[in-house]
Design an enzyme around this catalytic site. Structure first.
Site, PDB file in Angstrom:
ATOM      1  N   HIS A  66      57.656 120.681  16.411  1.00 25.25           N
ATOM      2  CA  HIS A  66      57.560 120.318  15.870  1.00 25.25           C
ATOM      3  C   HIS A  66      57.894 121.265  14.710  1.00 25.25           C
ATOM      4  O   HIS A  66      59.090 122.523  14.685  1.00 25.25           O
ATOM      5  CB  HIS A  66      56.050 120.445  15.330  1.00 25.25           C
ATOM      6  CG  HIS A  66      55.348 122.200  15.072  1.00 25.25           C
ATOM      7  ND1 HIS A  66      55.096 122.040  16.538  1.00 25.25           N
ATOM      8  CD2 HIS A  66      55.206 122.749  14.303  1.00 25.25           C
ATOM      9  CE1 HIS A  66      54.492 123.808  15.836  1.00 25.25           C
ATOM     10  NE2 HIS A  66      55.237 124.290  14.902  1.00 25.25           N
ATOM     11  N   ALA A  67      58.004 120.349  13.247  1.00 22.41           N
ATOM     12  CA  ALA A  67      59.535 121.448  12.179  1.00 22.41           C
ATOM     13  C   ALA A  67      58.508 121.052  11.190  1.00 22.41           C
ATOM     14  O   ALA A  67      57.813 120.123  10.915  1.00 22.41           O
ATOM     15  CB  ALA A  67      61.090 121.061  12.317  1.00 22.41           C
TER      16      ALA A  67
END
Length: 169
Positions: A66-67
Site C-alpha cells: 500500500h501507499a
C-alpha cells in the site's frame, strides 16, 4: 467500512515475479486494471518498501502492499496476486512471499481503518495458504468475504482470473 470489492481484474493467480519489485508491479497493475489507481500508485508502493524496508510482509508468506492516499488513487480498491514461485522481500521471519495484497485507499481518514480491517481477515493463519492455492477469482473472494462489484471491464462473476501478469512492466 467494509472491504473494497474485488473485481476479476484485481485478481492475478499464479503470476511469475523474479523480485519483490516485480511482484508489487503486478499488484499495482491489478489495481490499475480494476480502475482503483493509476500507474504512479505502483511506484509509490515500491517507494514505501525502499524507504521503510519489508514491513509490508505482515505474516509468513503474505505481503500487504500500500501507499499513502493521494491523486494516484481513483477509488478504494483491493488487489490479490498469488505467485507461482515465492519471492524474497528481505523480511527476517516472514519470507518468502506467495501472496501479495495491494490496497488503494482514496481518503486519508479511512487509510488505517482499511488496513486494520484487512489485517483482521488474516488473524486466521490458514487464510494465506487458502489464497495461495486458489484457482479462481470467486475462490479468492470467498476466502476474503468480499464481493466482485466495480470492475473496470465489467467483470463476470464466476469467471476464473486467467490473466498472466508475468510480462507486467
Amino acid at each position: 467500512m467494509s472491504l473494497p470489492p474485488l473485481p476479476d481484474e484485481a485478481v492475478v493467480l499464479g503470476a511469475s515475479a523474479s523480485s519483490w519489485r516485480e511482484a508489487l508491479r503486478i499488484a499495482g497493475g491489478a489495481l490499475v486494471a480494476s480502475g482503483a489507481a493509476t500507474d504512479p500508485y505502483t511506484d509509490a508502493m515500491i517507494d514505501m518498501v525502499e524507504e521503510h524496508g519489508p514491513y509490508i510482509v505482515i505474516s509468513p508468506g503474505l505481503a500487504f502492499a500500500h501507499a499513502r492516499p493521494g491523486s494516484s488513487v481513483l477509488r478504494d480498491g483491493l488487489a490479490i496476486v498469488t505467485l507461482a514461485s515465492p519471492v524474497v522481500f528481505g523480511h527476517p521471519h516472514n519470507d518468502p512471499v506467495r501472496v501479495v495484497l495491494g490496497l488503494a485507499v482514496a481518503e486519508i481518514g479511512t487509510h488505517l481503518e482499511s488496513i486494520g480491517e484487512i489485517a483482521n481477515v488474516f488473524n486466521d493463519p490458514g487464510v494465506t495458504a487458502r489464497l495461495a492455492d486458489a484457482t479462481t477469482a470467486d475462490e479468492v473472494r470467498a476466502v476474503l468475504g468480499v464481493s466482485a462489484a466495480r470492475g473496470a471491464g465489467g467483470a463476470v462473476a464466476g469467471k476464473p482470473a486467467e490473466r498472466d501478469a508475468g510480462g507486467a512492466s
